[in-house]
Design a protein around this motif. Structure first.
Motif, mmCIF file in Angstrom:
data_model
loop_
_atom_site.group_PDB
_atom_site.id
_atom_site.type_symbol
_atom_site.label_atom_id
_atom_site.label_comp_id
_atom_site.label_asym_id
_atom_site.label_seq_id
_atom_site.Cartn_x
_atom_site.Cartn_y
_atom_site.Cartn_z
ATOM 1 N N ALA A 1 0.834 -1.204 0.000
ATOM 2 C CA ALA A 1 0.000 0.000 0.000
ATOM 3 C C ALA A 1 0.866 1.250 0.000
ATOM 4 O O ALA A 1 0.563 2.225 -0.700
ATOM 5 C CB ALA A 1 -0.924 -0.005 1.217
ATOM 6 N N ALA A 2 1.957 1.246 0.778
ATOM 7 C CA ALA A 2 2.758 2.457 0.900
ATOM 8 C C ALA A 2 3.585 2.716 -0.345
ATOM 9 O O ALA A 2 3.762 3.857 -0.752
ATOM 10 C CB ALA A 2 3.669 2.363 2.119
ATOM 11 N N THR A 3 4.106 1.659 -0.988
ATOM 12 C CA THR A 3 5.009 1.899 -2.117
ATOM 13 C C THR A 3 4.281 2.018 -3.450
ATOM 14 O O THR A 3 4.833 2.572 -4.386
ATOM 15 C CB THR A 3 6.058 0.773 -2.231
ATOM 16 N N THR A 4 3.060 1.478 -3.555
ATOM 17 C CA THR A 4 2.360 1.599 -4.830
ATOM 18 C C THR A 4 1.131 2.487 -4.724
ATOM 19 O O THR A 4 0.609 2.918 -5.738
ATOM 20 C CB THR A 4 1.899 0.228 -5.339
ATOM 21 N N GLY A 5 0.638 2.726 -3.500
ATOM 22 C CA GLY A 5 -0.522 3.582 -3.350
ATOM 23 C C GLY A 5 -1.834 2.881 -3.603
ATOM 24 O O GLY A 5 -2.864 3.521 -3.676
ATOM 25 N N ILE B 1 3.321 0.010 -11.863
ATOM 26 C CA ILE B 1 4.149 0.293 -10.691
ATOM 27 C C ILE B 1 4.757 -1.022 -10.218
ATOM 28 O O ILE B 1 4.074 -2.043 -10.156
ATOM 29 C CB ILE B 1 3.324 0.903 -9.548
ATOM 30 N N GLN B 2 6.047 -0.961 -9.880
ATOM 31 C CA GLN B 2 6.732 -2.174 -9.453
ATOM 32 C C GLN B 2 6.505 -2.411 -7.968
ATOM 33 O O GLN B 2 6.690 -1.508 -7.152
ATOM 34 C CB GLN B 2 8.234 -2.027 -9.739
ATOM 35 N N VAL B 3 6.051 -3.624 -7.627
ATOM 36 C CA VAL B 3 5.926 -3.998 -6.220
ATOM 37 C C VAL B 3 7.292 -4.455 -5.738
ATOM 38 O O VAL B 3 7.948 -5.239 -6.422
ATOM 39 C CB VAL B 3 4.906 -5.140 -6.061
ATOM 40 N N PRO B 4 7.781 -3.950 -4.584
ATOM 41 C CA PRO B 4 9.109 -4.370 -4.128
ATOM 42 C C PRO B 4 9.168 -5.878 -3.891
ATOM 43 O O PRO B 4 8.199 -6.495 -3.439
ATOM 44 C CB PRO B 4 9.312 -3.583 -2.833
ATOM 45 N N LEU B 5 10.315 -6.425 -4.231
ATOM 46 C CA LEU B 5 10.498 -7.881 -4.140
ATOM 47 C C LEU B 5 10.330 -8.349 -2.697
ATOM 48 O O LEU B 5 9.757 -9.415 -2.445
ATOM 49 C CB LEU B 5 11.886 -8.230 -4.656
ATOM 50 N N ALA B 6 10.811 -7.525 -1.753
ATOM 51 C CA ALA B 6 10.739 -7.911 -0.338
ATOM 52 C C ALA B 6 9.295 -8.110 0.089
ATOM 53 O O ALA B 6 8.978 -9.037 0.839
ATOM 54 C CB ALA B 6 11.406 -6.848 0.520
ATOM 55 N N ALA B 7 8.386 -7.249 -0.428
ATOM 56 C CA ALA B 7 6.984 -7.364 -0.025
ATOM 57 C C ALA B 7 6.396 -8.673 -0.519
ATOM 58 O O ALA B 7 5.660 -9.352 0.197
ATOM 59 C CB ALA B 7 6.189 -6.183 -0.579
ATOM 60 N N ARG B 8 6.735 -9.052 -1.780
ATOM 61 C CA ARG B 8 6.218 -10.332 -2.290
ATOM 62 C C ARG B 8 6.719 -11.498 -1.457
ATOM 63 O O ARG B 8 5.968 -12.407 -1.097
ATOM 64 C CB ARG B 8 6.705 -10.552 -3.721
ATOM 65 N N ALA B 9 8.038 -11.467 -1.143
ATOM 66 C CA ALA B 9 8.612 -12.576 -0.382
ATOM 67 C C ALA B 9 7.969 -12.665 1.002
ATOM 68 O O ALA B 9 7.669 -13.763 1.484
ATOM 69 C CB ALA B 9 10.117 -12.390 -0.265
ATOM 70 N N PRO C 1 16.269 1.225 1.173
ATOM 71 C CA PRO C 1 15.486 2.443 0.951
ATOM 72 C C PRO C 1 14.392 2.210 -0.103
ATOM 73 O O PRO C 1 14.681 1.891 -1.242
ATOM 74 C CB PRO C 1 16.486 3.498 0.495
ATOM 75 N N LEU C 2 13.157 2.322 0.312
ATOM 76 C CA LEU C 2 12.018 2.113 -0.578
ATOM 77 C C LEU C 2 11.353 3.453 -0.811
ATOM 78 O O LEU C 2 11.216 4.240 0.120
ATOM 79 C CB LEU C 2 11.004 1.155 0.059
ATOM 80 N N ALA C 3 10.931 3.684 -2.044
ATOM 81 C CA ALA C 3 10.269 4.949 -2.351
ATOM 82 C C ALA C 3 8.865 4.919 -1.780
ATOM 83 O O ALA C 3 8.183 3.898 -1.840
ATOM 84 C CB ALA C 3 10.230 5.155 -3.853
ATOM 85 N N TYR C 4 8.460 6.048 -1.183
ATOM 86 C CA TYR C 4 7.093 6.161 -0.681
ATOM 87 C C TYR C 4 6.255 6.772 -1.792
ATOM 88 O O TYR C 4 6.567 7.845 -2.298
ATOM 89 C CB TYR C 4 7.089 7.043 0.568
ATOM 90 N N HIS C 5 5.204 6.068 -2.195
ATOM 91 C CA HIS C 5 4.344 6.562 -3.277
ATOM 92 C C HIS C 5 3.528 7.733 -2.761
ATOM 93 O O HIS C 5 2.841 7.608 -1.754
ATOM 94 C CB HIS C 5 3.427 5.421 -3.724
ATOM 95 N N GLU C 6 3.653 8.872 -3.450
ATOM 96 C CA GLU C 6 3.031 10.073 -2.890
ATOM 97 C C GLU C 6 1.519 10.100 -3.080
ATOM 98 O O GLU C 6 0.792 10.663 -2.285
ATOM 99 C CB GLU C 6 3.652 11.326 -3.520
ATOM 100 N N ASP C 7 1.040 9.473 -4.160
ATOM 101 C CA ASP C 7 -0.390 9.541 -4.468
ATOM 102 C C ASP C 7 -1.125 8.423 -3.743
ATOM 103 O O ASP C 7 -1.396 7.373 -4.317
ATOM 104 C CB ASP C 7 -0.578 9.449 -5.984
ATOM 105 N N GLN C 8 -1.420 8.635 -2.453
ATOM 106 C CA GLN C 8 -2.033 7.582 -1.647
ATOM 107 C C GLN C 8 -3.554 7.694 -1.656
ATOM 108 O O GLN C 8 -4.099 8.773 -1.850
ATOM 109 C CB GLN C 8 -1.550 7.690 -0.199
ATOM 110 N N LEU C 9 -4.199 6.561 -1.398
ATOM 111 C CA LEU C 9 -5.647 6.569 -1.195
ATOM 112 C C LEU C 9 -5.943 7.154 0.182
ATOM 113 O O LEU C 9 -5.146 6.999 1.096
ATOM 114 C CB LEU C 9 -6.192 5.147 -1.242
ATOM 115 N N TYR C 10 -7.099 7.740 0.346
ATOM 116 C CA TYR C 10 -7.560 8.301 1.617
ATOM 117 C C TYR C 10 -6.470 9.107 2.317
ATOM 118 O O TYR C 10 -6.025 8.740 3.411
ATOM 119 C CB TYR C 10 -8.017 7.188 2.572
ATOM 120 N N PRO C 11 -5.979 10.169 1.718
ATOM 121 C CA PRO C 11 -4.875 10.910 2.368
ATOM 122 C C PRO C 11 -5.358 11.625 3.615
ATOM 123 O O PRO C 11 -6.535 11.906 3.779
ATOM 124 C CB PRO C 11 -4.464 11.909 1.287
ATOM 125 N N LYS C 12 -4.391 11.890 4.494
ATOM 126 C CA LYS C 12 -4.685 12.596 5.741
ATOM 127 C C LYS C 12 -4.380 14.064 5.520
ATOM 128 O O LYS C 12 -3.403 14.396 4.856
ATOM 129 C CB LYS C 12 -3.740 12.063 6.821
#
Lengths: 217, 150, 79, 200
Positions: free
Chosen positions: A142-146, A158-166, B36-47
């Motif tokens: 949810a956080a990395t793909t929205g 959008i690419q799902v991180p490999l760690a999340a799948r594992a 380091p993972l990128a945080y997707h800025e366009d989230q559902l139900y934003p605060k």
């Protein structure tokens, strides 16, 4: 869009959670349905212990309340499997899988044998520990793909991180797949044939489904 | 044979949890390495925080009985999304008019963004969740009642 | 990163270490150390303004303590 | 690239790593349960890091799943070790049995829980009921609780279907869902309080 089990035939929308029936998921859904009905109508086995060296045998007595309780748990397990087979939302999928896990514990926990109860306890601990990587995986997606919708993720933009799948696979394995399945095999010593079948059938179904989920992501 | 050895370890169910925990620990290390993972800025139900609002931190806008804008996944599937958020029961209306620190109470009272998500747009999650609660408590209650008399 | 976030992270980590390797390895000690990491999580939620989740987590973790204390009492009565 | 999210993930997974490492070496069954409670905290932290309203909507189910499974497992533990028959002392402090403090505190919690309604309200009101039942060492009728929770579950699922198929009636559905889930969570939680006493 990468489709594994064929194009979705029709959708059932519950707000943001869209249930989809593709040829693959519909097959698994029907399998779970058939077995749930089978559990509902069948009569339980009577386990018979034979005393060696003599001509005697004695049947294990199962109380009516225990029987009812275990049948209820098996049917709940079947319903949970049906849900997990067709849901199109990642977090919903993890919730259904943990429901399958707790139902499996319930099917055997009612048996009054210390050995079986110990196995159920150990398996329950693994199932509870398995929710940790599962929920973490869903949250990371949810956080990395929205989004959490599998249909959106299957677009492949959008690419799902490999760690999340594992993590997702590991968590689902904890809820009752090989090699952590061994504890379940131990639970099969519990009497009551049609109900314990639900334990192994649910692992098989969830294994097939999680393979699809991982390939779609 | 190594396979025999592995299967012997696995057949003892006391070893199952340590094994699973070890797998999870290894997986945590792998996740830490991949970090380091990128945080997707366009989230559902934003605060968002509206300064000075009595509904903080849950002011999502909308006058009563008109539709507020909710950034959900499939807006076309939930035509009434946004009404629940905008609605205040008489009691919450009273609270929101006379106090400025009760936003959490107001939003938990029927009508608020969380009710919107939990009951309306992501309602199926919430169906499954009380079911898990129900099953787990049924197991506990059954064993509690029957476990004693042997 | 606001101060709540930093303090919450530190408490979460410290509490986890304390609960994972408690010094006298007793049940009660571990149960009390669990509260430290719970406080870390509460501060983390506070830094994201997740007030409702915070409130529920507070209530539910109190219930967790009840459940564990009940088990401990029954276990202790056996000895 | 080391944003706040990645930093938080690093902390959360470090906690998970420590917890699981301790779990690998643990042999005692009850310690295992306590350690699993610990790693649950780490997974909730990962969900909290999303930082949107969705995060809260995911935390509430995650929390409740955790506590439900914990109660079921603790009960299995007691039965398998044969501790089920042992008496629990309760909060058998003389003051607690007589003083009005438990009543007042429980009333405040229950009233506030009913005002909140929904998951949160159910949790808080349930806590109040548990506290009251514990301080009075109550041995009650289980069936009533189970039936009440079954009815409230049905009420809530009916409300869900109204939301999905008759969206025009959203107001009705909202109140039904909020009250149903409140009752459901309260009855489940007060089960904990009722189980505090002796077996029937």
């Amino acid at each position: 869009m990468n489709e594994i089990g064929g194009a979705p035939l029709f959708f059932l929308e519950f707000g943001d959670i869209v249930i989809y029936f593709s040829p693959f998921t519909i097959t698994l859904f029907l399998l779970a349905l058939v077995f749930s009905v089978f559990v509902l109508v069948s009569r339980p086995e009577r386990q018979i212990d034979i005393a060696f060296g003599a001509d005697a045998f004695y049947a294990k007595v199962i109380s009516l309340s225990e029987l009812k309780f275990r049948r209820f748990m098996s049917i709940a397990c079947g319903l949970a499997c049906m849900g997990a087979m067709v849901t199109g939302d990642l977090f919903d999928f993890t919730l259904f899988v943990s429901l399958v896990g707790i139902c499996n514990v319930g099917i055997v926990a009612a048996v009054k044998s210390r050995h079986v109860q110990n196995a159920a306890y150990q398996y329950g601990l693994v199932a509870l520990a398995g929710t940790v990587p599962m929920f973490a995986a869903a949250a990371m997606v949810a956080a990395t793909t929205g989004t959490l919708s599998m249909l959106e993720l299957a677009e492949g933009t959008i690419q799902v991180p490999l760690a999340a799948r594992a993590l997702l696979v590991l968590g689902v394995m904890g809820e009752g797949m090989a090699p952590f399945y061994a504890a379940k095999a131990e639970m099969f010593r519990a009497p009551g044939a049609p109900y314990v079948i639900m334990c192994s059938l649910s692992s098989l179904l969830i294994f097939l489904r999680v393979a699809e989920v991982i390939l779609v992501l | 044979m190594i396979i025999q050895k592995i299967s012997r370890i696995l057949s003892n169910f006391d070893n199952i949890l340590p094994l699973f925990a070890a797998a999870c620990a290894v997986m945590s290390i792998i996740t830490l390495i991949s970090l380091p993972l990128a945080y997707h800025e366009d989230q559902l139900y934003p605060k968002r925080i509206v300064p000075g609002s009595t509904l903080n931190p849950y002011d999502r806008g909308g006058p009563p009985f008109t539709q507020a804008e909710i950034h959900s996944q499939y807006p076309e599937n939930s035509p009434t999304a946004g009404y629940v958020t905008a609605y205040l029961t008489p009691f919450s209306l009273f609270l929101s008019e006379y106090t400025s620190y009760m936003g959490t109470t107001i939003v938990a009272h029927p009508g608020g963004i969380l009710d919107e998500i939990l009951y309306n747009t992501r309602g199926l999650d919430t169906v499954v969740e009380p079911t898990i609660l129900f099953i787990a408590f049924a197991i506990a209650a059954y064993i509690f009642r029957k476990g004693g008399d042997e | 990163m606001n101060p709540e976030f930093l303090l919450g992270s530190v408490l979460l980590l410290v509490g986890t270490i304390a609960a994972a390797f408690p010094r006298p390895r007793t049940y009660l000690n571990r149960l009390i150390n669990l509260e430290i990491s719970a406080w870390g999580l509460l501060l983390l939620m506070l830094s994201y303004n997740e007030a409702l989740a915070l409130l529920t987590f507070g209530g539910v973790s109190a219930l967790t303590v009840y459940i564990f204390v009940r088990v401990l009492q029954k276990k202790e009565a056996a000895v | 690239m080391w944003n706040e999210y990645s930093f938080g993930l690093a902390i959360a997974f470090a906690c998970a790593l420590i917890g699981f490492a301790a779990l690998t070496r643990e042999r005692d069954d009850l310690h295992k349960l306590l350690l699993i409670d610990l790693v649950e905290t780490a997974s909730l932290a990962v969900i909290a890091l999303i930082g949107t309203d969705l995060a809260e909507a995911l935390i509430l189910p995650g929390l409740v799943v955790g506590i439900a499974e914990l109660l079921a497992l603790s009960q299995i533990y007691l039965t398998k070790e044969g501790y089920q028959q042992n008496p629990v002392k309760g909060l058998n402090i003389e003051v607690m049995m007589r003083s009005p403090a438990p009543v007042i505190l429980s009333t405040i919690l229950v009233v506030y829980g009913i005002i909140l309604s929904g998951f949160t309200g159910g949790g808080i009101a349930g806590l109040g009921v548990v506290f009251f039942l514990m301080s009075r060492s109550f041995t009650g009728d289980f069936h009533v609780l189970e039936i009440a929770s079954g009815i409230s579950w049905a009420l809530w699922v009916a409300a869900f279907f109204v939301f999905m198929f008759l969206p025009g009636w959203w107001y009705f559905a909202l109140l039904g869902a909020a009250i149903g889930i409140l009752l459901k969570v309260i009855t489940k939680m007060s089960l904990v309080g009722a189980m505090w006493g002796e077996t029937e």
